[in-house]
Write a protein that holds these residues in place. Structure first.
Motif, PDB file in Angstrom:
ATOM      1  N   VAL A 177      47.109  26.439  32.392  1.00  0.00           N
ATOM      2  CA  VAL A 177      47.494  25.514  33.357  1.00  0.00           C
ATOM      3  C   VAL A 177      46.042  25.059  34.012  1.00  0.00           C
ATOM      4  O   VAL A 177      46.195  23.681  33.898  1.00  0.00           O
ATOM      5  N   ALA A 178      45.420  25.628  34.422  1.00  0.00           N
ATOM      6  CA  ALA A 178      44.288  25.218  35.108  1.00  0.00           C
ATOM      7  C   ALA A 178      43.147  26.362  35.153  1.00  0.00           C
ATOM      8  O   ALA A 178      43.235  27.418  35.724  1.00  0.00           O
ATOM      9  N   LEU A 179      41.886  25.928  34.695  1.00  0.00           N
ATOM     10  CA  LEU A 179      40.774  26.901  34.799  1.00  0.00           C
ATOM     11  C   LEU A 179      40.446  27.334  36.041  1.00  0.00           C
ATOM     12  O   LEU A 179      40.148  28.360  36.162  1.00  0.00           O
ATOM     13  N   ASP A 180      40.508  26.266  37.290  1.00  0.00           N
ATOM     14  CA  ASP A 180      40.139  26.760  38.287  1.00  0.00           C
ATOM     15  C   ASP A 180      41.044  27.626  39.023  1.00  0.00           C
ATOM     16  O   ASP A 180      40.734  28.666  39.743  1.00  0.00           O
ATOM     17  N   SER A 181      42.262  27.743  38.696  1.00  0.00           N
ATOM     18  CA  SER A 181      43.330  28.581  38.952  1.00  0.00           C
ATOM     19  C   SER A 181      43.052  29.976  38.389  1.00  0.00           C
ATOM     20  O   SER A 181      43.131  30.900  39.212  1.00  0.00           O
ATOM     21  N   VAL A 182      42.426  30.143  37.330  1.00  0.00           N
ATOM     22  CA  VAL A 182      42.111  31.252  36.639  1.00  0.00           C
ATOM     23  C   VAL A 182      40.820  31.961  37.342  1.00  0.00           C
ATOM     24  O   VAL A 182      40.625  32.998  37.550  1.00  0.00           O
ATOM     25  N   GLY A 183      39.892  30.721  37.724  1.00  0.00           N
ATOM     26  CA  GLY A 183      38.693  31.515  38.665  1.00  0.00           C
ATOM     27  C   GLY A 183      39.215  32.074  39.847  1.00  0.00           C
ATOM     28  O   GLY A 183      38.701  33.102  40.454  1.00  0.00           O
ATOM     29  N   GLN A 184      39.965  31.425  40.421  1.00  0.00           N
ATOM     30  CA  GLN A 184      40.875  31.894  41.896  1.00  0.00           C
ATOM     31  C   GLN A 184      41.477  33.339  41.795  1.00  0.00           C
ATOM     32  O   GLN A 184      41.205  34.244  42.279  1.00  0.00           O
ATOM     33  N   PHE A 185      42.242  33.538  40.604  1.00  0.00           N
ATOM     34  CA  PHE A 185      42.704  34.669  40.337  1.00  0.00           C
ATOM     35  C   PHE A 185      41.748  35.841  40.099  1.00  0.00           C
ATOM     36  O   PHE A 185      41.903  36.805  40.513  1.00  0.00           O
ATOM     37  N   SER A 186      40.662  35.442  39.101  1.00  0.00           N
ATOM     38  CA  SER A 186      39.888  36.489  38.675  1.00  0.00           C
ATOM     39  C   SER A 186      38.931  37.055  39.935  1.00  0.00           C
ATOM     40  O   SER A 186      38.557  37.999  39.811  1.00  0.00           O
ATOM     41  N   ARG A 187      38.640  35.977  40.966  1.00  0.00           N
ATOM     42  CA  ARG A 187      37.987  36.485  41.926  1.00  0.00           C
ATOM     43  C   ARG A 187      38.687  37.167  42.914  1.00  0.00           C
ATOM     44  O   ARG A 187      38.226  38.409  43.465  1.00  0.00           O
ATOM     45  N   ALA A 188      40.079  37.075  43.215  1.00  0.00           N
ATOM     46  CA  ALA A 188      40.767  38.225  43.833  1.00  0.00           C
ATOM     47  C   ALA A 188      40.861  39.390  43.169  1.00  0.00           C
ATOM     48  O   ALA A 188      40.912  40.533  43.684  1.00  0.00           O
ATOM     49  N   TRP A 189      41.178  39.180  41.728  1.00  0.00           N
ATOM     50  CA  TRP A 189      41.370  40.792  40.997  1.00  0.00           C
ATOM     51  C   TRP A 189      40.156  41.388  41.039  1.00  0.00           C
ATOM     52  O   TRP A 189      40.098  42.595  41.139  1.00  0.00           O
ATOM     53  N   SER A 190      38.948  40.754  40.761  1.00  0.00           N
ATOM     54  CA  SER A 190      37.522  41.549  40.786  1.00  0.00           C
ATOM     55  C   SER A 190      37.305  42.420  42.251  1.00  0.00           C
ATOM     56  O   SER A 190      36.674  43.321  42.122  1.00  0.00           O
ATOM     57  N   ILE A 191      37.881  41.566  43.341  1.00  0.00           N
ATOM     58  CA  ILE A 191      37.421  42.163  44.657  1.00  0.00           C
ATOM     59  C   ILE A 191      38.457  43.337  44.956  1.00  0.00           C
ATOM     60  O   ILE A 191      38.120  44.406  45.459  1.00  0.00           O
ATOM     61  N   LEU A 192      39.715  43.010  44.401  1.00  0.00           N
ATOM     62  CA  LEU A 192      40.588  44.124  44.721  1.00  0.00           C
ATOM     63  C   LEU A 192      40.118  45.511  43.824  1.00  0.00           C
ATOM     64  O   LEU A 192      40.527  46.525  44.200  1.00  0.00           O
ATOM     65  N   GLN A 193      39.285  45.303  42.832  1.00  0.00           N
ATOM     66  CA  GLN A 193      38.887  46.306  41.959  1.00  0.00           C
ATOM     67  C   GLN A 193      38.100  47.279  42.813  1.00  0.00           C
ATOM     68  O   GLN A 193      37.648  48.307  42.221  1.00  0.00           O
ATOM     69  N   VAL A 194      37.180  46.521  43.874  1.00  0.00           N
ATOM     70  CA  VAL A 194      36.115  47.345  44.430  1.00  0.00           C
ATOM     71  C   VAL A 194      36.646  48.674  45.139  1.00  0.00           C
ATOM     72  O   VAL A 194      36.231  49.830  44.703  1.00  0.00           O
ATOM     73  N   PRO A 195      37.770  48.581  45.909  1.00  0.00           N
ATOM     74  CA  PRO A 195      38.410  50.093  46.423  1.00  0.00           C
ATOM     75  C   PRO A 195      38.965  51.042  45.360  1.00  0.00           C
ATOM     76  O   PRO A 195      38.552  52.029  45.332  1.00  0.00           O
TER      77      PRO A 195
END
Length: 452
Positions: free
Chosen positions: A274-292
């Protein structure tokens, strides 16, 4: 007037009491670590993982302002392919390194994994080169297609580091694993920041910068594991014999790992349609959630996998139950806070261009919380030889989010909220399956339980 004769006797006694209490706590902690070696191993790995995660978080605050969401979206597509292939590149024989009774067989298994990694990595690069036009058609990014053939290099280093870490896991050298994680994350995060500050704020900057970490980790672990390169005695079982002995790894565990890889990495691949910028938003959220999750997940998983591989019938169910309870208690506070503050946190830390990431993080919180609970006991199905159970579950677990994303006509955040809830419920079911598998293992005779 000022006093120059030092503190009053009571103050001295207070200071002495405080020092005595500190000394008692340190002594108590040290005795606890000696009494419970599993706890000591977890603490060793967790400390290294915690430092690595903090390095990644700190670097992400900088890179979020150097690279655009679209560039991170391109990198997420690249990284998804790397993750899928790296997960299966060693035919899952890396997990088997801790299982043989002798080191010679384990060394030969490591060689099997290495040869397999080379073939998978080379095949991935060749496929990316041949599918250049298809990548452009699907994702509309010529730059992504040009740089995609580098996946082979990324796959090899990532998969080979995993093989070497399982060797050190076998040796219970958790200090080396812990340090290596820090070095790997420092290399990748530092490489991204350096590339961005130097003006390389496009996809190759992220790819090359990130590759520094796994490459350094590989060469460092290889230097410390020279015994893996020594000649293997002729009376050691052959590679074919070991593949037959542990055939459930490539036949059952590998498909399960592939399905899991497609599930986790298929989400950004599908959003990218759909959109590469949406992938970027998702990957940012996912990667930060992986911290804890990363703070404890990897440490508990590796230590308990080694412990479960040697546990006797009658001891598995209590071990698994205790692990679940600890993981649940660990997850409550951090994920409760994540759900409450995510939208505000992402705007404050990463900037206004990442506003959607905070909403996505909140939507995914239930799923990620349950992932923390279930991940430590996921290797139970390998140890108890119930990989077929996990394979069946993985098929359902992979189909659920991809189907919801494909058929949903709702906004992205709403769809991901539904996905997060469904995935959390499925993981509750996995906990039940793990308890059943543990009880069945405990009912086996000792000899049958450890026959391969």
């Amino acid at each position: 007037m000022f006093r120059t004769d030092g503190p009053a006797p009571a103050d001295r006694r207070g200071g002495g009491d405080l020092m005595a209490k500190k000394g008692w706590l340190v002594d108590r902690f040290q005795r606890l670590m000696q009494k419970y070696p599993t706890l000591r191993h977890i603490a060793t790995l967790a400390s290294g993982t915690a430092i690595a995660q903090m390095i990644a978080l700190g670097a992400s605050m900088i890179t979020a302002r150097l690279f655009t969401p679209e560039t991170f979206g391109q990198f997420a597509i690249y990284g998804s392919i790397v993750s899928i292939v790296a997960t299966i590149a060693s035919l899952r024989m890396d997990l088997t390194i801790v299982l043989p009774d002798n080191d010679d067989s384990a060394r030969r298994i490591a060689k099997i994994g290495t040869v397999s990694n080379v073939f998978f990595a080379a095949g991935a690069s060749l496929a990316a080169f041949l599918l250049h036009d298809l990548i452009v058609d699907i994702y509309g990014s010529r730059e992504l297609a040009i740089w995609m053939p580098l996946v082979g290099l990324s796959i090899f280093f990532l998969a080979q580091v995993t093989v070497l870490q399982y060797w050190f896991n076998r040796k219970k050298d958790y200090r080396t694993i812990s340090r290596n994680r820090i070095q790997q994350m420092a290399g990748s995060s530092g490489g991204q920041v350096t590339a961005g500050l130097a003006g390389f704020t496009t996809l190759p900057g992220l790819i090359i910068g990130t590759a520094i970490g796994p490459a350094f980790a590989f060469f460092n672990l290889r230097r410390k594991s020279q015994e893996l390169l020594a000649p293997i005695p002729e009376d050691t079982p052959s590679s074919l014999d070991l593949l037959r002995r542990y055939k459930k790894m490539p036949l059952l565990n590998l498909p399960n790992a592939l399905i899991d890889g497609i599930r986790l990495n298929g989400i950004p691949l599908m959003i990218g349609l759909v959109a590469l910028d949406s992938v970027g938003q998702f990957s940012r959220a996912w990667s930060i959630l992986q911290v804890p999750i990363g703070l404890m997940n990897g440490a508990i998983s590796q230590v308990f996998f080694q412990k479960m591989s040697t546990v006797k019938p009658g001891e598995m169910y209590p071990l698994v139950k205790a692990t679940m309870i600890r993981a649940i208690l660990i997850s409550i506070v951090p994920f409760g806070l994540i759900y409450l503050v995510s939208p505000w946190f992402f705007l404050l830390v990463f900037g206004s261009q990442w506003d959607l990431s905070g909403e996505i993080a909140r939507a995914l919180t239930p799923w990620l919380a349950m992932q923390l609970v279930t991940s430590p006991i996921s290797t139970l199905f390998v140890v108890t030889e119930n990989q077929i159970w996990l394979l069946g579950f993985s098929i359902v677990f992979a189909a659920a989010p991809l189907s919801l994303l494909y058929f949903s006509t709702l906004p992205l955040v709403t769809t991901l909220t539904i996905v997060g809830g469904v995935m959390a419920l499925l993981l509750v079911g996995l906990l039940g399956m793990a308890l059943v598998a543990a009880r069945r293992f405990d009912a086996r005779p000792h000899e049958a339980a450890h026959a391969s």
